[in-house]
Design an enzyme around this catalytic site. Structure first.
Site, mmCIF file in Angstrom:
data_model
loop_
_atom_site.group_PDB
_atom_site.id
_atom_site.type_symbol
_atom_site.label_atom_id
_atom_site.label_comp_id
_atom_site.label_asym_id
_atom_site.label_seq_id
_atom_site.Cartn_x
_atom_site.Cartn_y
_atom_site.Cartn_z
ATOM 1 N N ARG A 103 0.878 -1.183 0.000
ATOM 2 C CA ARG A 103 0.000 0.000 0.000
ATOM 3 C C ARG A 103 0.909 1.224 0.000
ATOM 4 N NH1 ARG A 103 -5.214 1.477 3.625
ATOM 5 N NH2 ARG A 103 -6.059 0.120 2.013
ATOM 6 N N HIS A 130 -7.576 0.901 -6.216
ATOM 7 C CA HIS A 130 -7.735 0.031 -5.045
ATOM 8 C C HIS A 130 -8.396 -1.275 -5.512
ATOM 9 C CE1 HIS A 130 -7.873 -1.177 -0.998
ATOM 10 N NE2 HIS A 130 -8.691 -0.292 -0.472
ATOM 11 N N GLN A 133 -10.157 -3.854 -3.058
ATOM 12 C CA GLN A 133 -11.426 -3.373 -2.521
ATOM 13 C C GLN A 133 -12.559 -3.633 -3.512
ATOM 14 O OE1 GLN A 133 -12.180 -1.703 0.614
ATOM 15 N NE2 GLN A 133 -14.165 -2.367 -0.127
ATOM 16 N N ASP A 222 -17.141 7.447 -1.242
ATOM 17 C CA ASP A 222 -15.862 7.334 -0.526
ATOM 18 C C ASP A 222 -15.549 8.719 0.046
ATOM 19 O OD1 ASP A 222 -13.388 6.412 0.406
ATOM 20 O OD2 ASP A 222 -12.398 6.556 -1.550
ATOM 21 N N CYS A 262 -16.148 1.735 1.052
ATOM 22 C CA CYS A 262 -14.942 0.957 1.361
ATOM 23 C C CYS A 262 -14.517 1.118 2.809
ATOM 24 C CB CYS A 262 -13.821 1.336 0.408
ATOM 25 S SG CYS A 262 -13.300 3.051 0.521
ATOM 26 N N ARG A 290 -13.409 -8.459 1.877
ATOM 27 C CA ARG A 290 -11.986 -8.185 1.641
ATOM 28 C C ARG A 290 -11.174 -9.454 1.932
ATOM 29 N NH1 ARG A 290 -10.025 -3.052 1.906
ATOM 30 N NH2 ARG A 290 -8.171 -4.061 1.074
HETATM 31 N N1 NVA Z 1 -9.848 6.899 -1.142
HETATM 32 C C1 NVA Z 1 -9.468 6.430 0.171
HETATM 33 C C2 NVA Z 1 -9.725 4.968 0.296
HETATM 34 C C3 NVA Z 1 -9.391 4.387 1.644
HETATM 35 C C4 NVA Z 1 -9.604 2.920 1.732
HETATM 36 C C5 NVA Z 1 -7.997 6.745 0.406
HETATM 37 O O1 NVA Z 1 -7.194 6.555 -0.516
HETATM 38 O O2 NVA Z 1 -7.660 7.205 1.501
HETATM 39 N N1 CP Z 2 -11.053 -0.017 2.741
HETATM 40 C C1 CP Z 2 -9.778 -0.087 3.154
HETATM 41 O O1 CP Z 2 -8.865 -0.331 2.373
HETATM 42 O O2 CP Z 2 -9.617 0.070 4.500
HETATM 43 P P1 CP Z 2 -8.237 0.297 5.271
HETATM 44 O O3 CP Z 2 -7.705 1.621 4.850
HETATM 45 O O4 CP Z 2 -8.610 0.226 6.709
HETATM 46 O O5 CP Z 2 -7.288 -0.807 4.875
#
Ligand code: NVA
Ligand code: CP
Length: 307
Positions: A103, A130, A133, A222, A262, A290
């Site tokens: 990540r 993502h 997800q 989101d 998500c 997930r």
């Molecule tokens: N768009 C959000 C998704 C988190 C799972 C982010 O990138 O922070």
């Molecule tokens: N939806 C998601 O990826 O959650 P986290 O940021 O908690 O991993």
């Protein structure tokens, strides 16, 4: 399938369906207490350069349930945080482990990691996409609706990593997609170009959330400010006024329309407390999936890439 899962653009619709079928199989096996048919003792390195709750816990639990072990590497604690090149990290982890989940910020960093790693690399979120997800989301929609092809997905909010992956994942599975975002926050051009190549379902990009929600079978949203955009939070709160999933939006959708988020959710911003709680069952099914969807990705990639 390719060696890696870096973005849904790299997968065919059939490959996505194979992942969903495998996820359903692994979910049924886990619920019934049946042992998974997977080689024991595999290790998954998990690199986190951003925060996480779901991704970390579902990957670590998932590899454990497959008979292996997860190794958590935060950028703060590993040499990555002190500037060790990702291409060296790739080659080192390939000597110890069987798979890498990462990540991070730029998509290019994941692509470079995969280029230099001899083992599968899984994208656990970048600024661009993502994929894990949205595989879980598709599994959830199929569970609730019994199909994907022919349904309409609507996304209201920032044209971010989630929007990019929803567009690609849903359209590759034959779903119509509508996106409502303020003009300055449209999805990525590469993704918009992709929509023009699809002939068997429709795509709409609008600045009107009500217009986008018409006839929807599932509505996604989101956060307005993603990880890394904290300094833009106040500006974004102003720019996204009106881009909230609320009862008025739900009334424009088809009866029985699902809601997917998500998480984490910011109630009172992109979604109201009421819509969130009315659809909590679907949203937490999504969070659960997930685990199953990522086990499927690891299962397919690691079985195809035995050392
Ligand atoms: N768009 C959000 C998704 C988190 C799972 C982010 O990138 O922070
Ligand atoms: N939806 C998601 O990826 O959650 P986290 O940021 O908690 O991993």
């Amino acid at each position: 399938m390719n060696k890696d899962l870096l973005k849904l653009l790299d997968l065919t619709g059939d490959e996505i369906i194979t992942i969903l079928d495998t996820a359903d199989m692994l979910k049924a096996e886990q619920k019934s207490g049946k042992k998974h048919d997977f080689p024991q003792g595999k290790t998954l390195a998990m690199i986190f350069e951003k925060n996480s709750t779901r991704t970390r816990v579902s990957f670590e639990t998932g590899i454990f349930q497959l008979g292996g072990q997860g190794i958590f590497l935060s950028s703060a604690e590993s040499q990555l945080g002190r500037g060790e090149p990702i291409k060296d990290t790739a080659r080192v982890l390939s000597r110890y482990c069987d798979c890498i989940m990462i990540r991070t910020f730029e998509q290019e960093r994941v692509e470079e990691l995969a280029k230099y790693a001899s083992i599968p690399v899984i994208n656990g979120l970048t600024d661009f996409c993502h994929p894990c997800q949205v595989l879980a989301d598709l599994q959830t929609i199929r569970e609730h609706k019994g199909k994907l092809r022919g349904l309409k997905a609507c996304y209201i909010g920032d044209g971010n990593n989630m929007a990019n992956s929803i567009i690609v994942g849903c359209m590759k599975c034959g779903m119509d997609v509508s996106i409502a975002s303020p003009k300055a926050y449209s999805p990525d051009k590469e993704v918009l170009d992709f929509t023009e190549t699809v002939t068997d379902c429709k795509f709409q990009l609008t600045e009107s959330p009500i217009e986008a929600a018409k006839g929807a079978d599932v509505i996604f949203t989101d956060v307005w400010a993603s990880m890394g955009q904290e300094s833009e939070k106040a500006q974004r709160e102003r720019d996204f006024v009106g881009f909230q999933v609320n009862d008025e939006i739900m009334a424009a959708a088809n009866p029985g329309c699902m809601v997917q988020h998500c998480l984490p959710a910011h109630r009172g911003e992109e979604i109201t407390e009421k819509v969130f709680e009315d659809h909590a069952q679907e949203i937490f099914d999504e969070a659960e999936n997930r685990l199953h969807a990522q086990k499927a990705v690891m299962y397919l990639l690691m079985k195809n890439n035995m050392k």
